[in-house]
Design an enzyme around this catalytic site. Sequence first.
Site, PDB file in Angstrom:
ATOM      1  N   CYS A   1       0.847  -1.172   0.000  1.00 14.00           N
ATOM      2  CA  CYS A   1       0.000   0.000   0.000  1.00 14.00           C
ATOM      3  C   CYS A   1       0.895   1.238   0.000  1.00 14.00           C
ATOM      4  O   CYS A   1       1.461   1.601   1.018  1.00 14.00           O
ATOM      5  CB  CYS A   1      -0.901  -0.017   1.244  1.00 14.00           C
ATOM      6  SG  CYS A   1      -1.897   1.477   1.399  1.00 14.00           S
ATOM      7  N   LEU A   2       1.037   1.823  -1.165  1.00 18.58           N
ATOM      8  CA  LEU A   2       1.909   3.002  -1.295  1.00 18.58           C
ATOM      9  C   LEU A   2       1.219   3.953  -2.259  1.00 18.58           C
ATOM     10  O   LEU A   2       0.857   3.549  -3.378  1.00 18.58           O
ATOM     11  CB  LEU A   2       3.274   2.559  -1.830  1.00 18.58           C
ATOM     12  CG  LEU A   2       4.336   3.639  -2.017  1.00 18.58           C
ATOM     13  CD1 LEU A   2       4.685   4.280  -0.678  1.00 18.58           C
ATOM     14  CD2 LEU A   2       5.590   3.043  -2.630  1.00 18.58           C
TER      15      LEU A   2
END
Lengths: 187, 947
Positions: free
Chosen positions: A122-123
């Site tokens: 999750c970026l």
Amino acid sequence: MSFDGGVQPNPRGQQGNPAIDASSKQSTPMSNPVETHSVARRLQSELMALMTCGDPGVSAFPEGDNIFSWIGTIKGSAGTVYDGLSYKLSLRFPTEYPFKSPTVKFDTPCFHPNVDQYGNICLDILQDKWSSAYDVRTILLSIQSLLGEPNNDSPLNSYAAALWVNQEEYRKVMLKQYRDASGVNAR
Amino acid sequence: MDCEQDSPSLVSLSQARVTEIAQAWSVFCAIASKMPSRHQPESTFFSSSITVLCRHGLRSLVADYFLNQLQAIFQDHCTTSFWKRFDGYSGFEDIDKESLQLNNWIQSILPQALQDVCYVKISQQESIDLLAHSLRACESSLDQSKRDQVAANLATSDDLLRRYQTSVTALLLTSAPKYFSEILNLYFKARLEDFSRAARKQINVSEMTNDSDQYWDMGKASQGNERENDDLESVLSGWTDLDITDMVGSTWVTEVAKLICNLQQLGFSAMTEEACACAVYSMLKDKIHSVATKRYEKPVLAPIRRWIKVIPLQFLHGVLDSASPITQDCAFSYELPSPLASSRFENSISRKVASERITRWHLRLEFFTYETLGNLRINELFDIIVDYPESLPAIEDLRHCLANTGHHTKLVESFRTALRHRLLTAGAATTDILLQYISTIKALRTMDHTGVFLEAVGEPIREYLRSRKDTIRCIVTMLTEDTGASGSTALGGVGESLLEELSRGATVIDNVDSEDEGVADDEDAWTAAERWEPDPVEADPSRTSKSRRSMDIIGMLVGIYGSKELFVNEYRIMLAEKLLSKSDYDIDREIRTLELLKLRFGENSMHSCEIMLKDIADSKRINSNIKANTVATSPRANKMQLQAFLGSSAAQNTPSVTSISRTADPGSRLAAFVARARGVFSQSEQPPGSSSNANEEPVEKDLSLEAVNATIISSLFWPPFQVENIKIPDVVDNLLEDYAQRYHTLKTPRKLQWKKHLGIVKLELQFEDRAAQFMVSPMHASIIMLFEDHASWAATDLASALGVPVSTLRRRIMLWVNQGVLLESLGDKPGELYYTIIENIGDGGSRNGVATNDTAVPLLGEDDGESAVASMEDQLQQEMNVYESYVLGMLTNFDALPLDRIHNMLKMFVSDPPYDKSLQQLQGFLSGLVAEEKLEVRDGLYRRRQQ
């Protein structure tokens, strides 16, 4: 987001991104050969930049014959709990690259608040904050810095997020997972 | 007798008649068997018996029998004895054919034998005449009606003679031994030699009386050592139409003419002519070979052609002219023609025939000359070209020969073979090959202006040169080398000619340009069109004749590699080297060369070279500016310039990061600097043990900026330099820093970045017993300066003090060891070397040939041929280094890869510069990385070495 600071400012970031972004949104995924070719060329020059810049700790190389699919390697930076560990990633580039972000996943299981058990990351820059000014190198550097500075507000792995405050314990768990994983992975 | 059967009316013959015939026949046979005889009474019997026989219609029988009889007699008595005379020849077979003995033998035997056999023949002919006479007599006694009949079917005397002649010839030819033609050959050869000797003498005599002749003087000048030439020269001297008789004397002429006449009578005319031709050809061939072989500096074709007219043609004239009438008349007449037969046959037809024959002979001989000389020259072409341009006359001769014989293909083949065997071998120096190539180009240009054959011949040379590594370097050296500077005179000579060529080329190019503009002129175009010639058939159709013709030597040399890029690049490297090794700023010569090159290769490709030169010029200015400042500001300037020390250090500046205005534009000069330092300080060597402290601060050691001369370069435009890091002594280092600081103030925002390992240092060493000057590289200077404080160093300490690996140090320090300055010895520690200064030659004892005080010996680059600029090879190495990161990157992400996979991936993903190495090259490179312990290889898989 808090880990934005870890993203290296890209020198090419300034050039008219909004316009390009706008056009990227409209461009339908038509993989006509000319575009594919230009994408391949771009990837090739990114590879070259990556090879010659000599950043320690991050590396990537096309996997097999396909330049749209790369293998990356990230070493945990010194001073973080990940120090001395190295993680393999897979990078898949869409034919619309760089107008669409690549799909990046951890191949080596990674115990991290923002990485789930399947290796998804999750970026923000890999999702809604993607810009065509980013490249493989900046992605890898961002992920490297994400390792040391997780965003605990929106964790994929809440156990890791909860454990983060206790760095010693965190490292112990993380190392155990890492060894198990590499033991399993050992061919 | 069978003849009786022949008679149609045999049965009707009365007994008396038969007896009469038989009697007559026996008389006839008896006389015929004794023929030739001149006894008159017999001849009456003879004719009466013939009359009887004829009356009975046995006329043809009489003739046949008579001829047979003569033939048998001739065969029995003459043929065998005639050939027997020549049996002695087989005794000579083992010895030299040229021997005088043999010649004398032939001379004594041949004419006599021929004479004898001819005598027999003539007497037999006379008897035939007699027979014919008798036959005619009885014919006349016949009545008219019968006579017609007889005339219609019976032989005349001419007929009889012809039949006789044929049978005699046949007899002789069938029984002739093989060596008879050889004998004839030898005879004519000897006669021809007589003739030419006599002619030479005659001419010499005639010249003695005619001193005004210029050729004679020439001939005289070269007399002695060049006898053959002398001969030729004298022959071509105003040859007057001397009569053959005057020249050789009438006896000679008579003898030869008689012999020929005899030969022809006997039916040997074909053999005679052949022998004659053979003699003439072999003499001509000998002449050509003796005159032309290995002599290229004089034209020989024209003299030989003149010589042909004088000697062989006159000989043939004498021999064949006298013979030609004989062939026509002599054979059918009884009497011998006079030896000087030609004078007897004044009629125009025979004259014409004779002159025609001579003309034909002339043409044949000339063609033979072209062929022989051409072949000779073709075989010698390699040597001829070696001697170019002295051998120009020979080339001109060859051109004429080829024009007449068209043996171009042969030339190409033979020359190619010669090249392969003699030039394109590993033993030949590249310079020599290039020199020969240049001469070849020039020589073949002279011979064949279309350049077709040059193309064919040059191809193997070009191909071979391409395979040599130093070709470009040699060409560039030849182009730019100073005439006098080069040690070898040959190289210097050609260097000059190439430089000349270069300047000539420039003018040619100018002309071409102007021509293009002027083509509008119709008349010029018309004449140009009229001058057009088709290419020879051998020409390569894929290239235009214009491209072939317009290429000059430089173009062809540069064209060896197909493009000028390589050439220009090499020139840049060499120019850089040359500029960096200059101890002054004098670049006039280089500027001139560059201007010429610019004319040829265009401004663009020479752009960086131009900037390099400009850098030097700028350096001069900046250098003096900085110096001027020094004088004004530094009180230390000019102090104690006792010993000059030309120290050179190289530096490179990077633009300061803060200088935005400069860096914003990537095209602006990233100025880099090489400094050439001239320092003044003395180097005093103390004997070991004495207090060296005293020398630590002396004023002598003061280095002023005056001593530094810097070359400031724009590194973008210079070829990459060898990278080497050394620590130079603090004294010098400070000085350089000072210099750089001054530069910075003068040229803000630019900064100097020294390339400390480049440059020249001039230094003087003072020992206890001697002093010596040297010009060395900064590395060497640094080494020796360290010995100022300590007389002895361990190799490892010395290396760390200099900041270089021990291996490098050991390689470099050899210079000082070889100069007898340092002594290398094994120390206490195993494997450790020690270097000690030799203060007194006496006690050092290792060397006695130390450089004397007066001259500074330049020792730069002597040790390992190193140069400041990275050579093409090093650049290749660096190119390969680009791939190192790729390989490492690959192996970071993949655990292990086999060689071919790495190769394929490099091929696939490396695009700039494209990966074009072979698998073997990659393997070599990878094993280099393995040796550097960056990689390891197991089971054919490469992987990164774990740290």
